[in-house]
Design a protein around this motif. Structure first.
Motif, PDB file in Angstrom:
ATOM      1  N   GLY A 104       0.768  -1.237   0.000  1.00  0.00           N
ATOM      2  CA  GLY A 104       0.000   0.000   0.000  1.00  0.00           C
ATOM      3  C   GLY A 104       0.796   1.283   0.000  1.00  0.00           C
ATOM      4  O   GLY A 104       0.265   2.340  -0.360  1.00  0.00           O
ATOM      5  N   LYS A 105       2.047   1.248   0.389  1.00  0.00           N
ATOM      6  CA  LYS A 105       2.833   2.484   0.454  1.00  0.00           C
ATOM      7  C   LYS A 105       3.234   2.938  -0.949  1.00  0.00           C
ATOM      8  O   LYS A 105       3.325   2.131  -1.869  1.00  0.00           O
ATOM      9  CB  LYS A 105       4.066   2.296   1.338  1.00  0.00           C
ATOM     10  CG  LYS A 105       3.729   1.993   2.797  1.00  0.00           C
ATOM     11  CD  LYS A 105       4.973   1.948   3.632  1.00  0.00           C
ATOM     12  CE  LYS A 105       4.659   1.593   5.080  1.00  0.00           C
ATOM     13  NZ  LYS A 105       3.743   2.561   5.702  1.00  0.00           N
ATOM     14  N   THR A 106       3.494   4.235  -1.081  1.00  0.00           N
ATOM     15  CA  THR A 106       3.754   4.793  -2.414  1.00  0.00           C
ATOM     16  C   THR A 106       5.240   5.026  -2.683  1.00  0.00           C
ATOM     17  O   THR A 106       5.603   5.826  -3.531  1.00  0.00           O
ATOM     18  CB  THR A 106       2.992   6.119  -2.599  1.00  0.00           C
ATOM     19  OG1 THR A 106       3.330   7.016  -1.535  1.00  0.00           O
ATOM     20  CG2 THR A 106       1.493   5.882  -2.603  1.00  0.00           C
ATOM     21  N   GLY A 107       6.097   4.340  -1.961  1.00  0.00           N
ATOM     22  CA  GLY A 107       7.526   4.425  -2.243  1.00  0.00           C
ATOM     23  C   GLY A 107       7.939   3.390  -3.266  1.00  0.00           C
ATOM     24  O   GLY A 107       7.120   2.652  -3.830  1.00  0.00           O
ATOM     25  N   PHE A 108       9.240   3.280  -3.493  1.00  0.00           N
ATOM     26  CA  PHE A 108       9.741   2.325  -4.475  1.00  0.00           C
ATOM     27  C   PHE A 108       9.672   0.894  -3.964  1.00  0.00           C
ATOM     28  O   PHE A 108       9.595  -0.054  -4.747  1.00  0.00           O
ATOM     29  CB  PHE A 108      11.190   2.662  -4.854  1.00  0.00           C
ATOM     30  CG  PHE A 108      11.768   1.734  -5.889  1.00  0.00           C
ATOM     31  CD1 PHE A 108      11.382   1.830  -7.219  1.00  0.00           C
ATOM     32  CD2 PHE A 108      12.682   0.749  -5.528  1.00  0.00           C
ATOM     33  CE1 PHE A 108      11.897   0.960  -8.181  1.00  0.00           C
ATOM     34  CE2 PHE A 108      13.208  -0.118  -6.482  1.00  0.00           C
ATOM     35  CZ  PHE A 108      12.805  -0.012  -7.805  1.00  0.00           C
ATOM     36  N   GLY A 109       9.689   0.716  -2.641  1.00  0.00           N
ATOM     37  CA  GLY A 109       9.703  -0.626  -2.065  1.00  0.00           C
ATOM     38  C   GLY A 109       8.529  -1.478  -2.504  1.00  0.00           C
ATOM     39  O   GLY A 109       8.696  -2.664  -2.841  1.00  0.00           O
ATOM     40  N   THR A 110       7.326  -0.917  -2.514  1.00  0.00           N
ATOM     41  CA  THR A 110       6.154  -1.703  -2.918  1.00  0.00           C
ATOM     42  C   THR A 110       6.189  -2.001  -4.414  1.00  0.00           C
ATOM     43  O   THR A 110       5.741  -3.064  -4.851  1.00  0.00           O
ATOM     44  CB  THR A 110       4.848  -0.969  -2.577  1.00  0.00           C
ATOM     45  OG1 THR A 110       4.827   0.319  -3.233  1.00  0.00           O
ATOM     46  CG2 THR A 110       4.718  -0.753  -1.082  1.00  0.00           C
ATOM     47  N   VAL A 111       6.740  -1.076  -5.186  1.00  0.00           N
ATOM     48  CA  VAL A 111       6.905  -1.313  -6.627  1.00  0.00           C
ATOM     49  C   VAL A 111       7.845  -2.492  -6.859  1.00  0.00           C
ATOM     50  O   VAL A 111       7.571  -3.382  -7.666  1.00  0.00           O
ATOM     51  CB  VAL A 111       7.432  -0.045  -7.320  1.00  0.00           C
ATOM     52  CG1 VAL A 111       7.792  -0.331  -8.772  1.00  0.00           C
ATOM     53  CG2 VAL A 111       6.413   1.074  -7.240  1.00  0.00           C
ATOM     54  N   ALA A 112       8.964  -2.498  -6.141  1.00  0.00           N
ATOM     55  CA  ALA A 112       9.934  -3.582  -6.279  1.00  0.00           C
ATOM     56  C   ALA A 112       9.319  -4.914  -5.862  1.00  0.00           C
ATOM     57  O   ALA A 112       9.492  -5.933  -6.546  1.00  0.00           O
ATOM     58  CB  ALA A 112      11.178  -3.286  -5.446  1.00  0.00           C
ATOM     59  N   GLY A 187       6.272   1.922 -12.782  1.00  0.00           N
ATOM     60  CA  GLY A 187       5.578   1.730 -11.508  1.00  0.00           C
ATOM     61  C   GLY A 187       5.904   2.837 -10.519  1.00  0.00           C
ATOM     62  O   GLY A 187       5.005   3.393  -9.874  1.00  0.00           O
ATOM     63  N   TYR A 188       7.178   3.163 -10.399  1.00  0.00           N
ATOM     64  CA  TYR A 188       7.562   4.224  -9.462  1.00  0.00           C
ATOM     65  C   TYR A 188       7.045   5.584  -9.918  1.00  0.00           C
ATOM     66  O   TYR A 188       6.601   6.402  -9.098  1.00  0.00           O
ATOM     67  CB  TYR A 188       9.083   4.249  -9.330  1.00  0.00           C
ATOM     68  CG  TYR A 188       9.581   5.200  -8.264  1.00  0.00           C
ATOM     69  CD1 TYR A 188       9.037   5.190  -6.986  1.00  0.00           C
ATOM     70  CD2 TYR A 188      10.593   6.117  -8.546  1.00  0.00           C
ATOM     71  CE1 TYR A 188       9.493   6.059  -6.008  1.00  0.00           C
ATOM     72  CE2 TYR A 188      11.055   6.989  -7.577  1.00  0.00           C
ATOM     73  CZ  TYR A 188      10.503   6.950  -6.310  1.00  0.00           C
ATOM     74  OH  TYR A 188      10.952   7.821  -5.347  1.00  0.00           O
ATOM     75  N   LEU A 189       7.066   5.832 -11.234  1.00  0.00           N
ATOM     76  CA  LEU A 189       6.528   7.093 -11.755  1.00  0.00           C
ATOM     77  C   LEU A 189       5.057   7.235 -11.403  1.00  0.00           C
ATOM     78  O   LEU A 189       4.603   8.326 -11.005  1.00  0.00           O
ATOM     79  CB  LEU A 189       6.718   7.143 -13.274  1.00  0.00           C
ATOM     80  CG  LEU A 189       6.105   8.359 -13.999  1.00  0.00           C
ATOM     81  CD1 LEU A 189       6.728   9.653 -13.495  1.00  0.00           C
ATOM     82  CD2 LEU A 189       6.278   8.223 -15.515  1.00  0.00           C
ATOM     83  N   VAL A 190       4.305   6.151 -11.523  1.00  0.00           N
ATOM     84  CA  VAL A 190       2.882   6.201 -11.174  1.00  0.00           C
ATOM     85  C   VAL A 190       2.703   6.509  -9.693  1.00  0.00           C
ATOM     86  O   VAL A 190       1.819   7.287  -9.308  1.00  0.00           O
ATOM     87  CB  VAL A 190       2.208   4.870 -11.553  1.00  0.00           C
ATOM     88  CG1 VAL A 190       0.818   4.752 -10.908  1.00  0.00           C
ATOM     89  CG2 VAL A 190       2.086   4.750 -13.069  1.00  0.00           C
TER      90      VAL A 190
END
Length: 355
Positions: A104-112, A187-190
């Motif tokens: 749920g978080k909007t950092g890069f970690g959830t994208v990865a 993903g991170y851009l979004v």
């Protein structure tokens, strides 16, 4: 958490994980394992679904529409059913706040995390769409959901192996070189595009789901009734528009790809045109491999072929329609535009290196 509720939750986790592992093994892992040997032995995984054995797509007609829809449907129907089952199970069987806590978080970690989780899934863009819808219903961040969606196709390990045996490992290297930044970068851009108001609304929804999970979430048979209800609702909402768009694209193949052969050279105009056409068109998993193989055999330039290699799999007009209720229009336009941009870059690299 009382013993009855704990037992019910454990059962639901077991069913979800069993569905995921057994379903993916039956629909994806085992068939692709066998197909890899075919690719290695024959340097082919079949005819191009775009053209068959012909030198060009058929003229627009009802027959072209239905023949493509039938061939495409035969390739993906099992994976589509699995995608709908998993997308609805995420909402009905897993703890209400689990996806939000992990993705749920909007950092890069959830994208990865989401991008890595997509690798063993290996679904086509349309079959992954119901899972993405389920993730967003449970408040996965927009970027995490996009990374999972794109990663299913772009980072599909089976497709990368097929590509190496059929097209050459230089094509696999190109796909990985640009596929990794496509999945994780877009993903991170979004996630960077999430506004403060959207973030606040998501936090409120996560708090609501957490409270629901801690108090009144249904267990046991009620969860399975809810699973069936969500499955039916998702099917009714997603399948009709999906079928209509597949039929239209099947009929319009000759308009999207009006020229195939030596005339389609490495001119930037052809690279851009094929990048856009590839983004709009819909194919089954690994369908880009025989399509590109057939086009190269007919003398088409490496630039437009490489553009298709990057843009055919990740998104399509039907899959964008399927997830349109889960993302802002601006987000989906950004993703579609980003896919086209990566396709153009791939085409320019392939033309420069003369792949």
């Amino acid at each position: 958490m009382n013993a009855t509720r704990q037992s019910g939750m454990t059962l639901r986790w077991i069913i979800f994980l069993t569905l995921a592992f057994v379903g993916l093994f039956y629909v994806k892992w085992f068939p692709y394992y066998n197909r890899a040997f075919v690719a290695a032995a024959n340097h082919s995984i079949g005819n191009s679904i775009l053209m068959g054995t012909s030198a060009a797509p058929p003229a627009p007609s009802w027959d072209a529409a239905f023949s493509y829809a039938l061939a495409y449907g035969k390739s993906i129907w099992q994976a589509m059913v699995l995608g709908l089952l998993l997308g609805s199970a995420i909402q009905a069987l897993l703890p209400a706040d689990w996806v939000a806590r992990v993705l749920g978080k909007t950092g890069f970690g959830t994208v990865a995390t989401a991008g890595i989780l997509s690798v063993p899934s290996m679904m086509c863009t349309c079959c992954a769409a119901p899972v993405v819808v389920g993730m967003r219903e449970r408040q996965a961040s927009p970027g995490a959901a996009i990374a999972f969606w794109l990663g299913n196709t772009v980072l599909n390990p089976a497709t990368l192996v097929f590509m190496g045996f059929v097209l050459g490992w230089n094509w696999t290297a190109l796909r990985i070189l640009l596929g990794v930044p496509m999945v994780f970068g877009l993903g991170y851009l979004v996630n960077l595009m999430v506004t403060p108001n959207e973030a606040a609304a998501a936090e409120a929804r996560i708090a609501e789901l957490t409270a629901k999970s801690a108090t009144s979430e249904a267990t046991g048979p009620n969860a399975f009734v809810r699973w069936i209800e969500i499955f039916v609702r998702m099917s009714v909402r997603l399948i009709p528009e999906y079928l209509i768009l597949v039929l239209l694209l099947g009929a319009a193949r000759a308009w999207l790809f009006p020229e195939i052969g030596p005339a389609v050279d490495n001119n930037i105009g052809w690279i851009v045109a094929f990048a856009v056409a590839g983004m709009l068109f819909v194919i089954p998993t690994a369908g880009e491999v025989p399509i590109v193989q057939a086009m190269l055999a007919l003398g088409m330039g490496a630039g437009p072929a490489a553009a298709l290699l990057l843009t055919l799999p990740p998104v399509s007009l039907p899959s964008l329609a399927m997830v349109s209720g889960s993302f802002r229009t601006k987000t989906l336009l950004t993703v579609a535009g980003g896919v086209v941009a990566f396709g153009i870059i791939a085409g320019l690299i392939a033309a420069a290196l003369k792949l």
